[in-house]
Design an enzyme around this catalytic site. Structure first.
Site, short mmCIF file in Angstrom:
data_model
loop_
_atom_site.label_atom_id
_atom_site.label_comp_id
_atom_site.label_asym_id
_atom_site.label_seq_id
_atom_site.Cartn_x
_atom_site.Cartn_y
_atom_site.Cartn_z
N GLU B 82 -22.87 -25.31 31.12
CA GLU B 82 -23.19 -24.38 32.22
C GLU B 82 -23.34 -22.93 31.77
O GLU B 82 -23.95 -22.13 32.46
CB GLU B 82 -22.08 -24.45 33.28
CG GLU B 82 -22.24 -25.64 34.20
CD GLU B 82 -21.09 -25.71 35.19
OE1 GLU B 82 -20.49 -24.66 35.47
OE2 GLU B 82 -20.79 -26.83 35.65
N HIS B 83 -22.74 -22.61 30.63
CA HIS B 83 -22.74 -21.21 30.20
C HIS B 83 -24.00 -20.89 29.40
O HIS B 83 -24.41 -21.68 28.56
CB HIS B 83 -21.50 -20.97 29.34
CG HIS B 83 -21.12 -19.52 29.22
ND1 HIS B 83 -21.88 -18.61 28.53
CD2 HIS B 83 -20.06 -18.83 29.71
CE1 HIS B 83 -21.30 -17.42 28.59
NE2 HIS B 83 -20.20 -17.53 29.32
N PRO B 84 -24.66 -19.77 29.67
CA PRO B 84 -25.83 -19.42 28.87
C PRO B 84 -25.46 -19.24 27.39
O PRO B 84 -24.37 -18.77 27.08
CB PRO B 84 -26.32 -18.10 29.48
CG PRO B 84 -25.19 -17.58 30.32
CD PRO B 84 -24.36 -18.75 30.70
#
Lengths: 340, 340
Positions: B82-84
């Site tokens: 989910e984290h860039p």
């Protein structure tokens, strides 16, 4: 109307005797290029706020005549009132409004201070942008000890001696005290109405939005602050009993940093968190056109560039006519100056 | 322990496979003068935050080995989370902690970036205080388009090409992506617990305290912001379902500007306005001693100068042990480094 506009806001120490208020206010009238736009006496403070605006030299002349009239009509030896003051004219700030720089206002302040000291033998201080050193920037510092402590300051050789004029306790000085002249940015007195009687959420909002925020204290006297949301804003919540509502009463000390609509929306947002509603807002005194246009741009349709439409959008968006008619021709400085 | 301490916080793109997490974390161990103090994997993010601290050169060597191990064990072609992120090691900041300047950390960043590009053929960007121009300061700007958009950026010749290393889509680049290396001030991840299930007042408090404040939108898409109370703070309110409470989750981006106790007291003050109570707070990861001492000085008795007493006062005042034990010997960077 001249292309160059400066505002000057002398605060003189009489707010009860209407004859004296008239005499001093009228002394500022009749100078081509300058107009007295507002006279706001406060009986509790025993003090009147005069708003003069127009061409720089004319406004400076009007300010001189107001100080001269105050020397004639006010005797500080018998003055009392709730607001701190150091003289018959306590403070006299110049504010750049249009095609005038802060440096111009600094020059005006210095010229007026020298003239007042030379021609009227009154001690003068320079403050704000005109201060002669950073420690002399704040009015509250220069005024410390007030009129009553001024003789002792002169006798002791300080702190903060006048920049110009006598440094002895002459008859004139004992009658007038001193005057603090200077240059500062426009200050907008702006109150947001909150639909509650007891000012509960207005007080909460006031202490969250004002720049100084909330003070925390330990039992042993140590203090720290939770900062507030808005920059260059003083504010507090209080009940407005006559209207059965409350207000967050604010001074916007730099509307280019915190414009009216940001102050309004911040208060609205916080009181809404508590299920309380705002009911418009109130401008005290006059406001520069630029300040009301900036808020108008937020409430008007995108791309609107017509001054009158923007002003009307600001009046409607901020609810400036909730407590009474808001006539932009009397309340916007530039428009008030254009009236015959 | 060395007199000079730098912290390095590589974020690598694996937060689920414990074998890979161990392999990469262990690559940072065994270097005299540097210690791995924290390993925090996040399965949803599929990302692990590693905290390394110690003598500057040793920490830089550890960071290099972590990047080298990530190149071996992670394949970005099959990574999702989910984290860039832009690479197998997404970001690798150096933080000055003790007797080390920001300039020293800038030098460390540049040396490491050049070494990574030369020895491993990985593209490297410099960010934060190490950025080669003001427009390249923000990680979020350099990372725009993420790993998936990186080939196109290289093919198109921009925007934001790497500072060092290959500018072609080689096998190594397709496996690793790129790494953003830089220097920044300490960042403290700090959450205040709010005694409510639904995060109603936690959300209110979060949007009032965070620096970006609240966003206002007009129907036509125009936006403006009501500023927040705290400087250099990111924050939001959310429910903490496992504990039946809520939190205001914050990043304190400069504890010298906004210390933990000011963040805590600000949240407490706002939720109390709503009749809601706080129940302690939570530090994520490690914290520099200076930050906890500063808060300790507020909660301890006046004049207290003993580090251990100040730390205990901070733990008690902030309620850092509400959700679980808070062992200062493991959580304060300098103290963790001193352990055998």
């Amino acid at each position: 109307m001249s292309d160059r506009i400066v505002e000057c806001v002398p605060n003189f120490s009489e707010g009860r005797n209407q004859d004296v208020i008239n005499a001093i206010s009228n002394a500022g009238r009749g100078i081509p290029g300058a107009r007295v736009l507002g006279i706001e006496p406060d009986a509790d403070y025993n003090r009147t706020v005069l708003t003069i605006a127009g061409e720089p030299k004319a406004v400076s002349e009007a300010a001189f005549r107001v100080i001269e009239a105050a020397l004639e009509h006010i005797d500080m030896r018998s003055h009392e009132g709730e607001h701190p003051r150091i003289g018959a004219v306590d403070v006299c700030p110049f504010v750049p409004l249009k095609n005038v720089t802060m440096d111009d206002c600094v020059d005006l302040s210095k010229e007026l201070a020298i003239r007042v000291s030379n021609e009227l033998q009154i001690p003068t201080f320079l403050y704000g942008a005109a201060a002669t050193s950073p420690e002399r920037n704040l009015l509250s510092d220069l005024r410390k000890g007030q009129y009553e402590g001024f003789k002792e300051r002169l006798d002791n050789g300080g702190p903060n001696l006048p920049d110009f004029g006598p440094r002895e306790w002459t008859d004139i000085v004992s009658k007038f005290g001193a005057v603090v002249i200077g240059a500062r940015n426009i200050l907008v007195a702006y109150n947001v109405n909150v639909d509650e009687k007891d000012a509960r959420t207005a007080k909460i909002a006031g202490s969250l939005i004002r720049s100084t925020g909330r003070l925390l204290k330990q039992d042993d006297g140590r203090r720290t602050r939770i900062p507030g949301m808005l920059q260059m804003v003083q504010g507090m919540g209080l009940p407005l009993e006559a209207h059965g509502i409350s207000q967050v009463s604010m001074n916007l000390r730099d509307v280019s940093v915190t414009p009216m609509h940001i102050a309004f929306e911040a208060v609205k947002s916080i009181v809404n968190d508590h299920g309380t509603q705002t009911c418009g807002s109130e401008l005290v005194g006059l406001v520069p056109l630029s300040a009301i246009l900036e808020s108008g741009r937020w409430y008007a349709y995108d791309g609107c560039e017509d001054d009158e439409e923007l002003v009307n959008a600001a009046i409607k968006g901020l609810g400036l006519d909730y407590l009474g008619e808001f006539d932009p021709k009397q309340r916007i400085i530039e428009w008030a100056l254009e009236r015959k």
